[in-house]
Each structure stands twice: as structure tokens, then as C-alpha cells.
Design an enzyme around this catalytic site. Sequence first.
Site: not given
Ligand code: PNW
Length: 493
Positions: A96, A141, A187, A318, A320, A391
Site C-alpha cells: 500500500r 495521503h 484518515e 488504520n 494502532y 495500517e
Molecule cells: C497514521 N493518532 O497517522 C498515518 O496514516 C501514517 O502516515 C502515520 O505515519 C502513522 O499513522 C503513524 O503515526 C496517525 O493520533 C496519526 O491516533 C495519528 C494517530 C493515528 C494515526
Amino acid sequence: MAKKEMFEDGDVGQASAGAVSRTDFPPNFVFGVATSAYQVEGAASEGGRGPSIWDAFCRNKGKIVDESDGEVAVDQYHRYKEDIDLIAKLGFDAYRFSISWSRIFPDGLGANLNDEGITYYNNLINTLLEKGIQPYVTLYHWDLPQHLHDSMGGWLNKQIVEYFGTYAETCFANFGDRVKNWVTFNEPLQTAVNGYCYGIFAPGRSENPSTEPYLVAHHQLLAHAAAVSIYRKKYKDKQGGQIGLVLDCEWAEANSDKLEDKVAAARRLDFQLGWYLHPIYYGDYPEVMRERLGDQLPKFSDEEIEMLRNSVDFVGLNHYTSRFIAHAEDSPEEGHFYKAQMMARIAQWEGGESIGKKAASEWLYVVPWGIRKALNYIAHRYQNPPIYITESGMDDEENDTPPIHEMLDDKLRVTYFKSYLAEVAQAIEDGADVRGYFAWSLLDNFEWAQGYTKRFGLIYVDYKNGLSRHPKSSAYWFLRFLKGDEGEHSKKE
Ligand code: PNW
């Protein structure tokens, strides 16, 4: 369940400490790695590329912690063959990446096509396909052509919808014979909130935090719908691909069994996912956003809603990390967007217990059980759509003191992927229609406002030694996992 019980059994959470293997997923499940143009390409002033809002933003003092930028980044523009070799050697099915709008149309307007940009992405796509790797391509992006911002206000101006449509169509027409998986936006929430409420992402605006984020999100939604409509009318039948939208969502777990906390957690999810998915599935923004925001939230015309309705073939998620959410009349979170949500995000309690191990980024805790809940939530609330986790990953702090082999042995990242994937497999068993998982990121790269101080890669990039690439333990773990050599043994025991 009491909050403490949820993470008592070890470092990273519950059910997920066990083994996971490739056979826990359907044979056609897609495993990939992800990046984005500004974070990896470099060659910002080469190949006819025009400037984007991130080039300009990085020049503002104090905005990027190490005062760096994406001018060179990790130079994928010149090293794409080496990078694709690595993706192939690790055994991934898919890559991706995103297209830089200003490499296709340097001023964004859609009249002057940059042939060198087309050639670059043709080379990238063809090299991937030669190696049997499927391209998953994001159109936006975060790197808006600077000219569109300067001349008309970028995402604040509704006219942007047309320009985005032209750009998207140019990509379908040039690459769609080979690209079968498209994402319109990555996002849109981060662009709206960090770009127009907090000013910590390009274009760095915080002047009208109670209106601009909602306008910017509105225009991104309309631009998404316009691109999908063009794709479906003119390209989809011929090219046979699919198109979706990528949203980010922290799982929001109610902090207690109290009704007000449960409602606050639900509200939090509506402000993240519902903001974008409700118009698409149910014809308007979530009711709770209308209640809390009143006239600050723009309205859709009937025609616009018609265009938005069902405008995704899949949902990209996405994901995390997660938080416990408590109701808070006066939210401790700063900024209009969070105040409106009347909640507190909790990662650590007074006693010191934490929701999970902390990664390098302030916001990122390792909470495997959250991904299963997020997937099930989308399945139940939004008509069980096909979902790709577009992601997922964690970062280490840049630190040039220890010897490189220590940096390469990223044990916590291995645990992260093992435990998150085990939970994804559970979500599939629960009935969520999950089709793929993309690790963020293929390699260390430009982490936006954090510059090069945070490392999300499966592959280490040596910034001091010619940007050489070195696979970390997590890369080797994926190699074994994808071959089927991981998990089986311990599973049978
Ligand atoms: C993503 N949060 O951004 C982006 O899509 C990527 O480009 C980035 O490098 C990656 O996550 C890691 O940061 C985020 O605050 C930015 O929860 C902020 C958040 C989550 C994802």
C-alpha cells in the site's frame, strides 16, 4: 469487566499472548506493508514534482521536532526496486503506497500533466506486479499541492471537489488497467483535526477550530464520493477493481459500567468513525455530532447524500491503539474537537497501571484486544462491510547510541504483530469480514511532526549511512509467519 482484569495476565493484554499462524487466516487473506508518498519518496524537487503543503509546513520553525522534512525522506523515488525486492523477499502479497498529487499535476489544477510522474508510478506498479505484489493505491495521503492551498484555500473551498475528481480520474485512466485496489483518502480525520484545529499538521491552521475542521471533513467526503462515482461510472466495469476509504480509529472502551461512561465511549466512536461512515451508510452525520455541534456541522444536499450513499466497496481501518473513555463535562483534552466529545481518554491510572505497554509515540499503547473490538464494532454498526486493516504497527524512539544490532532486535514490535494478528483472527471467527492486514510501515520514514525521531519500520533505515536498509527481527518474524513456519508448533501443543 473491571479495567484491571483486562491486562493483568501479562505484558500486552489478554487472549493474545498465544501463537498465531498463517493458517488462522483464509488463504486469500492479504498481508501487506504500507507507506505514503511524502514519508518515503523524497525527490521532492525532482522529476517535475510541484510543492505540496507539507514542503511548506516543514519550513515553519518549531513544527517538526527535529526540523527535518521529506525532501530526501528515505529516497524511495530512486530506490523503489530495492524496496520492492525486500517486500518480495519477506513474502508479502501487497504494497500500500500513495500517489503524490503534485507529482501528477504540479499545481494540482489538472491541466498540466507531469509525464515524469506518470512514468515513476508506472515503473513502481510494473515492478510490483513483476514480483507478484498487488498494489493498493491511496490517492490522498495528506500532501495537497501547495498551489491549491494558496490560490483557493485548499480543503476549505468546495471547488476542491472537482479538482480532486480530475486528479483521481487521471490516476484511474493511467494506472487502473493494473491497479485493482484504490483508496480515495487516508484518515480524513487527521487532516481535518490536526491540520485545521490544532495546526500541528499541514497546512497548520488553528484560527477557526470550531468550524474549519468540519468544513474540511465535509469537502473530503464529497471529494471521496465524486471520485468513487467517476470510478464506478467509467472505469470499474472495464478495470474490475474496488475502491474504498481509509479511516483511523482508536478503540474506545468504557472506563466503567456506568451508563454515562458507556455513552461517552459510544460518542467517541461516533466522532471518529461515524463522522465519515454515517453519511455513507445512513445519510447524515451521527445524531450526537449534530446535537453537540449544531450549525458548525455543514449540511448535505439530497444530491450529495445520494452520491455518498454506499460509496465504499470496502472500509479501510488504520488501527494502532486503544483508550478507556470516561464521561467528562469539562474534558481534560484540549481543543474544540475533543471538548465537543465531553470525554476523557485514559491510558494510565493514578496507581500507575497502564492500558498497555507504551511505544515511542505519546499516543501509542500496545493494546491487542482493542483491534478485535474495533473490527466487530464496524461489522455490527455498518452492515458487515469488507474491511482491510490498512495500517497497524508501533514505533521505537530514534536512538543512535546503542549498536545497530540492538536497534534491529525489535522484540516489542514482534509481540505487537503476533498479538494483534491473533485478535484479528478472532474477529474473523466472530463474523467480521476482514480481508487483509497491512503493517505500518515497510521501513522507517518521515513521521510527520515527529520527523525522523520515531521509527515505525519493519526495516531499519540507517540515516547516517547512506539510507541503507536493514531488516529488523519483526521483518524476519513476518517472513516465517507468511511461509507458514510460525505458530503451528506451539499451537498443536
Ligand atoms: C497514521 N493518532 O497517522 C498515518 O496514516 C501514517 O502516515 C502515520 O505515519 C502513522 O499513522 C503513524 O503515526 C496517525 O493520533 C496519526 O491516533 C495519528 C494517530 C493515528 C494515526
